[in-house]
Design an enzyme around this catalytic site. Structure first.
Site, short mmCIF file in Angstrom:
data_model
loop_
_atom_site.label_atom_id
_atom_site.label_comp_id
_atom_site.label_asym_id
_atom_site.label_seq_id
_atom_site.Cartn_x
_atom_site.Cartn_y
_atom_site.Cartn_z
N LYS A 31 53.41 21.69 31.28
CA LYS A 31 53.91 22.34 30.05
C LYS A 31 54.97 21.47 29.36
O LYS A 31 54.94 21.30 28.15
CB LYS A 31 54.54 23.71 30.39
CG LYS A 31 53.62 24.65 31.15
CD LYS A 31 54.30 25.99 31.42
CE LYS A 31 55.53 25.92 32.31
NZ LYS A 31 55.26 25.44 33.69
N ARG A 106 58.35 34.54 30.23
CA ARG A 106 57.93 34.46 31.64
C ARG A 106 57.80 35.82 32.27
O ARG A 106 57.44 35.91 33.46
CB ARG A 106 58.99 33.70 32.42
CG ARG A 106 58.66 32.27 32.69
CD ARG A 106 59.92 31.69 33.29
NE ARG A 106 59.63 30.73 34.29
CZ ARG A 106 59.66 29.42 34.09
NH1 ARG A 106 59.94 28.94 32.92
NH2 ARG A 106 59.42 28.60 35.07
N ARG A 145 57.35 14.25 40.67
CA ARG A 145 58.03 14.21 39.36
C ARG A 145 59.39 13.51 39.43
O ARG A 145 60.17 13.71 40.36
CB ARG A 145 58.23 15.63 38.84
CG ARG A 145 59.10 15.65 37.57
CD ARG A 145 59.03 16.94 36.81
NE ARG A 145 59.35 18.09 37.62
CZ ARG A 145 59.14 19.34 37.22
NH1 ARG A 145 58.60 19.59 36.05
NH2 ARG A 145 59.46 20.35 38.02
N ARG A 178 64.35 16.79 40.49
CA ARG A 178 64.94 18.10 40.23
C ARG A 178 65.21 18.84 41.53
O ARG A 178 64.38 18.82 42.44
CB ARG A 178 63.98 18.94 39.36
CG ARG A 178 64.31 18.83 37.88
CD ARG A 178 63.34 19.48 36.97
NE ARG A 178 62.91 20.82 37.35
CZ ARG A 178 62.11 21.57 36.60
NH1 ARG A 178 61.65 21.09 35.45
NH2 ARG A 178 61.74 22.76 36.99
N ARG A 189 58.70 29.20 43.76
CA ARG A 189 58.46 29.23 42.30
C ARG A 189 57.02 29.65 42.00
O ARG A 189 56.77 30.39 41.04
CB ARG A 189 58.74 27.85 41.71
CG ARG A 189 60.23 27.54 41.63
CD ARG A 189 60.50 26.06 41.46
NE ARG A 189 59.98 25.51 40.24
CZ ARG A 189 59.70 24.22 40.07
NH1 ARG A 189 59.89 23.35 41.05
NH2 ARG A 189 59.25 23.79 38.92
P1 AP5 Z 1 55.73 18.86 33.80
O1 AP5 Z 1 55.22 18.59 32.40
O2 AP5 Z 1 57.16 18.61 34.07
O3 AP5 Z 1 55.28 20.34 34.26
P2 AP5 Z 1 55.82 21.76 33.86
O4 AP5 Z 1 54.64 22.65 33.71
O5 AP5 Z 1 56.75 21.66 32.68
O6 AP5 Z 1 56.59 22.12 35.19
P3 AP5 Z 1 58.04 22.74 35.43
O7 AP5 Z 1 58.29 22.57 36.89
O8 AP5 Z 1 59.06 22.14 34.50
O9 AP5 Z 1 57.80 24.20 35.05
P4 AP5 Z 1 58.64 25.40 35.48
O10 AP5 Z 1 58.06 26.44 34.61
O11 AP5 Z 1 58.65 25.67 36.92
O12 AP5 Z 1 60.15 24.93 35.18
P5 AP5 Z 1 61.19 25.29 34.01
O13 AP5 Z 1 61.97 24.08 33.75
O14 AP5 Z 1 60.52 25.97 32.88
O15 AP5 Z 1 54.81 17.99 34.79
C1 AP5 Z 1 55.06 17.99 36.18
C2 AP5 Z 1 54.71 16.61 36.75
O16 AP5 Z 1 53.29 16.40 36.58
C3 AP5 Z 1 55.39 15.44 36.04
O17 AP5 Z 1 55.72 14.45 36.97
C4 AP5 Z 1 54.32 14.91 35.05
O18 AP5 Z 1 54.47 13.52 34.79
C5 AP5 Z 1 53.04 15.24 35.81
N1 AP5 Z 1 51.92 15.55 34.90
C6 AP5 Z 1 51.96 16.36 33.80
N2 AP5 Z 1 50.74 16.45 33.25
C7 AP5 Z 1 49.91 15.69 34.03
C8 AP5 Z 1 48.51 15.41 33.97
N3 AP5 Z 1 47.72 15.92 33.00
N4 AP5 Z 1 47.99 14.62 34.94
C9 AP5 Z 1 48.77 14.10 35.93
N5 AP5 Z 1 50.11 14.33 36.03
C10 AP5 Z 1 50.66 15.13 35.07
O19 AP5 Z 1 62.09 26.41 34.74
C11 AP5 Z 1 62.96 26.07 35.79
C12 AP5 Z 1 63.69 27.32 36.26
O20 AP5 Z 1 64.52 27.84 35.18
C13 AP5 Z 1 62.79 28.51 36.63
O21 AP5 Z 1 62.36 28.42 37.97
C14 AP5 Z 1 63.75 29.69 36.41
O22 AP5 Z 1 64.67 29.84 37.45
C15 AP5 Z 1 64.53 29.26 35.16
N6 AP5 Z 1 63.87 29.71 33.92
C16 AP5 Z 1 63.33 28.90 32.96
N7 AP5 Z 1 62.81 29.64 31.98
C17 AP5 Z 1 63.02 30.95 32.31
C18 AP5 Z 1 62.67 32.17 31.68
N8 AP5 Z 1 62.01 32.20 30.52
N9 AP5 Z 1 63.02 33.33 32.31
C19 AP5 Z 1 63.71 33.30 33.48
N10 AP5 Z 1 64.05 32.17 34.12
C20 AP5 Z 1 63.70 30.99 33.54
#
Ligand code: AP5
Length: 234
Positions: A31, A106, A145, A178, A189
């Site tokens: 994402k 979410r 990552r 991270r 998660r």
């Molecule tokens: P990446 O693009 O970083 O993946 P992502 O889907 O963004 O994964 P996240 O771990 O960031 O999502 P998340 O939802 O758990 O975390 P968030 O920061 O939102 O890609 C991942 C890896 O794969 C990278 O190394 C990339 O290079 C590789 N990759 C990507 N695409 C690829 C492909 N096509 N092929 C091969 N490799 C690829 O949230 C973190 C925390 O914040 C949550 O756990 C929660 O505690 C809190 N939080 C955030 N938002 C909320 C909310 N709305 N409500 C409540 N709590 C929240």
């Protein structure tokens, strides 16, 4: 939080977004990688609630101190905190031409609150991109990552390595792992996603807003798929 400079020419003179584009999918689905690229191409803000919380944690604000242990457990930050942060952000003028939401909403409560906010702004119907990737791949993507401490650029030691190990290609910044990318937190998660976020898939599908994207292919191919969906729904 990254807010891209407005630059519609990035995808051609006629390209405008004009709506919210929501990225939904499990941790590691890509994402962040794709939503940043789409925001850059359309010249609209990229709003990542995860990045916003990490920024608060890094600065040691009261919000950051509250969010830090929650994020390190793999739980969700309470809806009320998330909503006040998002409401303030999307009310800013730079969101008037559309914006990209990464990792928000979410929960069903967040989705319903967002619908009210968009309705109050008479905004166009959002597009919801549901990223689908099998679980085994998610683990590899998350454990591999690395993220630039300076600009937030996302790398992967398996699929998208930097040119110089441990350093960002763009600004030479140090690459970090991270804290929530440890295996035991990844499992938590994923469980949180299944329990609290997956119900959004049916919610948005019933509203006719959902577009499934097979995000298991390489980064450029996923970008192409997303752009083709956005071209179709404009
Ligand atoms: P990446 O693009 O970083 O993946 P992502 O889907 O963004 O994964 P996240 O771990 O960031 O999502 P998340 O939802 O758990 O975390 P968030 O920061 O939102 O890609 C991942 C890896 O794969 C990278 O190394 C990339 O290079 C590789 N990759 C990507 N695409 C690829 C492909 N096509 N092929 C091969 N490799 C690829 O949230 C973190 C925390 O914040 C949550 O756990 C929660 O505690 C809190 N939080 C955030 N938002 C909320 C909310 N709305 N409500 C409540 N709590 C929240």
């Amino acid at each position: 939080m990254a807010a891209a400079t407005r630059n519609p020419a990035a995808v051609g003179p006629a390209a405008t977004l004009g709506r919210a584009v929501i990225f939904v999918g499990p941790p590691g689905a890509g994402k962040g990688t794709q939503s940043k690229e789409i925001a850059r191409r359309f010249g609209v803000p990229h709003l990542s609630t995860g990045d916003m919380f990490r920024d608060h944690v890094g600065r040691g604000t009261p919000l950051g101190l509250e969010a830090k242990p929650i994020m390190e457990r793999g739980d969700l930050v309470p809806d009320a905190i998330v909503m006040s942060m998002v409401e303030e952000r999307i009310a800013r003028p730079d969101c008037s031409g559309g914006f990209v939401l990464d990792g928000f909403p979410r929960t069903l409560a967040q989705a319903e609150s967002l619908a009210k906010l968009l309705k109050a702004r008479s905004a166009a119907r959002p597009v919801v991109l549901h990223f689908v990737v099998e679980r085994q791949k998610l683990f590899q993507r998350l454990t591999g990552r690395r993220t630039c401490k300076v600009c937030g650029e996302i790398y992967n030691i398996y699929d998208r390595p930097p040119k110089v190990s441990g350093r960002c290609d763009k600004d030479g910044g140090e690459l970090m792992i991270r804290p929530d990318d440890r295996e035991e937190v990844i499992a938590a998660r994923l469980a949180t996603y299944e329990q609290q976020t997956e119900p959004l898939i049916a919610y948005y599908r019933n509203l006719g807003l959902l577009e499934d994207v097979d995000a298991s292919v390489d980064v450029a191919e996923v970008t192409g798929r997303v752009l083709s969906i956005l071209g179709r729904v404009q």
